[in-house]
Design an enzyme around this catalytic site. Structure first.
Site, PDB file in Angstrom:
ATOM      1  N   TYR A  35      11.769  17.257  61.875  1.00 32.25           N
ATOM      2  CA  TYR A  35      11.732  15.827  61.547  1.00 32.25           C
ATOM      3  C   TYR A  35      13.118  15.350  61.101  1.00 32.25           C
ATOM      4  CZ  TYR A  35      10.173  11.558  59.099  1.00 32.25           C
ATOM      5  OH  TYR A  35       9.996  10.263  58.674  1.00 32.25           O
TER       6      TYR A  35
ATOM      7  N   HIS B   3       0.931  12.456  52.339  1.00 30.48           N
ATOM      8  CA  HIS B   3       1.991  12.795  51.405  1.00 30.48           C
ATOM      9  C   HIS B   3       1.393  13.054  50.017  1.00 30.48           C
ATOM     10  CE1 HIS B   3       4.513  10.924  54.578  1.00 30.48           C
ATOM     11  NE2 HIS B   3       5.270  11.951  54.251  1.00 30.48           N
TER      12      HIS B   3
ATOM     13  N   SER C  88      15.046   8.979  56.541  1.00 30.74           N
ATOM     14  CA  SER C  88      14.322   9.680  55.485  1.00 30.74           C
ATOM     15  C   SER C  88      15.281  10.545  54.684  1.00 30.74           C
ATOM     16  CB  SER C  88      13.250  10.558  56.122  1.00 30.74           C
ATOM     17  OG  SER C  88      12.891  11.595  55.250  1.00 30.74           O
ATOM     18  N   SER C  89      14.983  10.705  53.396  1.00 30.86           N
ATOM     19  CA  SER C  89      15.861  11.516  52.546  1.00 30.86           C
ATOM     20  C   SER C  89      15.773  13.006  52.881  1.00 30.86           C
ATOM     21  CB  SER C  89      15.537  11.287  51.065  1.00 30.86           C
ATOM     22  OG  SER C  89      14.188  11.596  50.804  1.00 30.86           O
ATOM     23  N   CYS C  90      14.845  13.391  53.780  1.00 36.81           N
ATOM     24  CA  CYS C  90      14.803  14.806  54.175  1.00 36.81           C
ATOM     25  C   CYS C  90      15.990  15.151  55.083  1.00 36.81           C
ATOM     26  CB  CYS C  90      13.482  15.153  54.845  1.00 36.81           C
ATOM     27  SG  CYS C  90      13.351  14.457  56.468  1.00 36.81           S
TER      28      CYS C  90
ATOM     29  N   LYS D  22      15.743  12.464  62.691  1.00 36.16           N
ATOM     30  CA  LYS D  22      16.221  11.330  61.891  1.00 36.16           C
ATOM     31  C   LYS D  22      17.748  11.292  61.824  1.00 36.16           C
ATOM     32  CE  LYS D  22      12.390   9.350  60.807  1.00 36.16           C
ATOM     33  NZ  LYS D  22      12.142   7.987  61.317  1.00 36.16           N
TER      34      LYS D  22
END
Length: 308
Positions: free
Chosen positions: A132, A176, A103-105, A136
């Protein structure tokens, strides 16, 4: 190829299985009852029994800002356990190809946009979804380490931007942004409300890709796996403000009221735009426009959730 897909019940998993009908790979897509990713022995036994040639790891505990802030322990621990269990069991069972969905987070909160793959662990994370993100990052790094120790293991990670689409969750507590906005505006239109609130000033920018496009990318990646970079952003390479998303949804639904900004609410990162130069070099590009994607998702919402 015989491919094990984790998270087959989630939005990404269901879109992958839909797309799989056009391809000749054999997919095994166990439910969490059949394959408990939180239990290493369960994962180990499952892989011994089924012997997949490739694993696509799309399972995860996911949610928006509210869910991440309310349950950071669950988001960190369960996502990390799932990632470590499936990767370690895959390696022990000599599964040669592994596609990890991240994920881009994972990117630092203050990193310069567009976000390049090399920025992982180069700065502090966004606090609202740190647990989170840590989980990842761990799986992403473990893929790198496994390949480093033995280059015959092609364990690679894709980093999708935000996603929306068919099979999305529309529950305001854990959905989301786009599905939440579709539901909110759809209900406002029904109730003939004249205004809708937006969290923050609406100027934060987000990049959302239609989930069917991600599924399309995944089959492209399967066919070109050895050429795919170790870590690869998958997205549009372009973004919009929250206000623009609200307006785009309002246009599709036919809502003519006005928007009011609630400046007391959290907004997360100001911008989260992926750098798509490696993606372009790899030879793939998204297909679905924002308006078309929102329209398809709204039709799905009407057919599944809105029966009055």
């Amino acid at each position: 190829m015989k491919i094990l897909l984790t998270g087959a019940n989630g939005m990404v998993g269901k879109n992958i299985l839909d797309a799989a009908k056009k391809h000749s790979h054999q997919f095994i897509a166990p439910s969490s009852q059949e394959l408990n990713l939180l239990d290493f022995n369960s994962v180990q036994n499952y892989l011994e029994q089924h012997q997949p040639e490739m694993i696509i790891h799309a399972a995860g505990i996911v949610g928006g800002i509210q869910a991440n802030m309310a349950q950071p322990v669950k988001f960190l621990v369960e996502n990390m356990q799932m990632g470590l269990n499936i990767l370690n069991a895959a390696r022990a069972n000599k599964v040669q190809q592994f596609l990890n969905l991240s994920s881009s987070c994972m990117y630092p909160r203050d990193a310069a946009n567009p976000l390049q793959e090399e920025l992982i662990l180069k700065g502090e994370l966004e606090p609202t979804n740190e647990g989170y993100a840590l989980a990842k990052i761990t799986s992403t790094r473990l893929c790198e380490y496994i390949h480093q120790e033995d280059s015959s293991f092609l364990y690679k990670t894709i980093i999708p931007c935000n996603l929306y689409g068919k099979y999305d969750k529309f529950d305001p507590k854990n959905s989301h942004m786009i599905p939440a906005v579709i539901r909110k505006i759809s209900e406002a239109k029904k109730q003939e409300l004249s205004e809708i609130d937006i969290w923050g000033d609406g100027l934060a920018r987000r990049e959302f890709m239609y989930a069917e496009d991600l599924a399309d990318f995944i089959f492209y990646a399967i066919d070109n796996f050895s050429a795919m970079p170790q870590n690869l952003n998958v997205g549009l390479g372009t973004d919009y403000t929250i206000n623009e998303y609200y307006q785009a949804v309002a246009n599709v639904i036919g809502f003519n009221g006005k928007f009011v900004h609630d400046l007391s609410k959290p907004v997360g990162m100001k911008q989260k735009l992926i750098d798509d130069s490696k993606l372009k070099a790899f030879g793939w590009q998204f297909k679905t426009s924002l308006e078309q994607g929102i329209s398809n998702t709204y039709q799905f919402y009407l057919s599944e959730y809105d029966h009055d």
